[in-house]
Design a protein around this motif. Structure first.
Motif, mmCIF file in Angstrom:
data_model
loop_
_atom_site.group_PDB
_atom_site.id
_atom_site.type_symbol
_atom_site.label_atom_id
_atom_site.label_comp_id
_atom_site.label_asym_id
_atom_site.label_seq_id
_atom_site.Cartn_x
_atom_site.Cartn_y
_atom_site.Cartn_z
ATOM 1 N N THR A 1 0.835 -1.205 0.000
ATOM 2 C CA THR A 1 0.000 0.000 0.000
ATOM 3 C C THR A 1 0.865 1.248 0.000
ATOM 4 N N MET B 1 -6.888 5.021 -0.560
ATOM 5 C CA MET B 1 -7.102 5.495 0.798
ATOM 6 C C MET B 1 -7.781 4.424 1.647
ATOM 7 N N SER B 2 -8.656 3.649 1.037
ATOM 8 C CA SER B 2 -9.385 2.640 1.804
ATOM 9 C C SER B 2 -8.450 1.544 2.316
ATOM 10 N N THR B 3 -7.509 1.111 1.492
ATOM 11 C CA THR B 3 -6.560 0.092 1.954
ATOM 12 C C THR B 3 -5.640 0.670 3.013
ATOM 13 N N PHE B 4 -5.218 1.914 2.831
ATOM 14 C CA PHE B 4 -4.412 2.594 3.847
ATOM 15 C C PHE B 4 -5.158 2.592 5.183
ATOM 16 N N SER B 5 -6.419 2.964 5.167
ATOM 17 C CA SER B 5 -7.221 3.020 6.390
ATOM 18 C C SER B 5 -7.384 1.641 7.022
ATOM 19 N N THR B 6 -7.663 0.644 6.197
ATOM 20 C CA THR B 6 -7.822 -0.718 6.704
ATOM 21 C C THR B 6 -6.517 -1.257 7.281
ATOM 22 N N MET C 1 -4.226 0.487 8.631
ATOM 23 C CA MET C 1 -4.050 1.169 9.926
ATOM 24 C C MET C 1 -4.873 0.494 11.021
ATOM 25 N N ILE C 2 -6.119 0.192 10.731
ATOM 26 C CA ILE C 2 -6.993 -0.461 11.708
ATOM 27 C C ILE C 2 -6.415 -1.813 12.116
ATOM 28 N N ILE D 1 1.706 5.917 9.180
ATOM 29 C CA ILE D 1 1.000 7.188 8.984
ATOM 30 C C ILE D 1 1.976 8.272 8.534
ATOM 31 N N SER E 1 3.328 7.560 5.008
ATOM 32 C CA SER E 1 2.280 7.694 3.997
ATOM 33 C C SER E 1 1.920 9.157 3.747
#
Length: 126
Positions: free
Chosen positions: A36, A79-84, A86-87, A102, A105
């Motif tokens: 990612t 952005m969605s894969t980045f967010s996932t 992170m979670i 973070i 990125s």
């Protein structure tokens, strides 16, 4: 017709993004989401170059700009894969890796975009 061009670019970009993930998983088996990060940094750089050169260029077909910029590069970065990612890191308790991810990125993405937008087009002094 615009949607078709963006969709075609989106297919290409998302497939390329998937291949980057597979490639990095084979190279580095680690909790850090290299795939990612690589996709987002290279995509930011490429979009910077592309936007500067073709974003407002009336000589270039607008459909081609949308196919490459919005479709291909837009779906290549994620952005969605980045967010996932992170979670998942936070859920596993990998707070240090999450913070590093973070920082790399966000600052890396901005730097790559800036570098792509400005650096190749700088005036060389002789």
């Amino acid at each position: 017709m615009i949607y078709v061009f963006i969709g075609i670019g989106g297919i290409a970009g998302s497939l390329l993004r998937y291949f980057v993930s597979i490639w990095t998983d084979h190279l580095w088996a680690h909790a850090f989401p290299y795939g990612t990060l690589i996709a987002n940094l290279t995509g930011s750089f490429l979009l910077g170059i592309f936007t500067r050169k073709y974003g407002n260029n009336e000589k270039v077909n607008r459909m081609l700009v949308l196919l490459i910029g919005t479709g291909a590069i837009g779906s290549y970065t994620t952005m969605s894969t980045f967010s996932t990612d992170m979670i998942k890191l936070i859920d596993k308790g990998d707070f240090g890796i999450a913070l590093l991810y973070i920082l790399l990125s966000l600052t890396g993405g901005l730097a790559a975009s800036w570098f792509g937008y400005f650096y190749p087009f700088r005036k060389v002094r002789t």
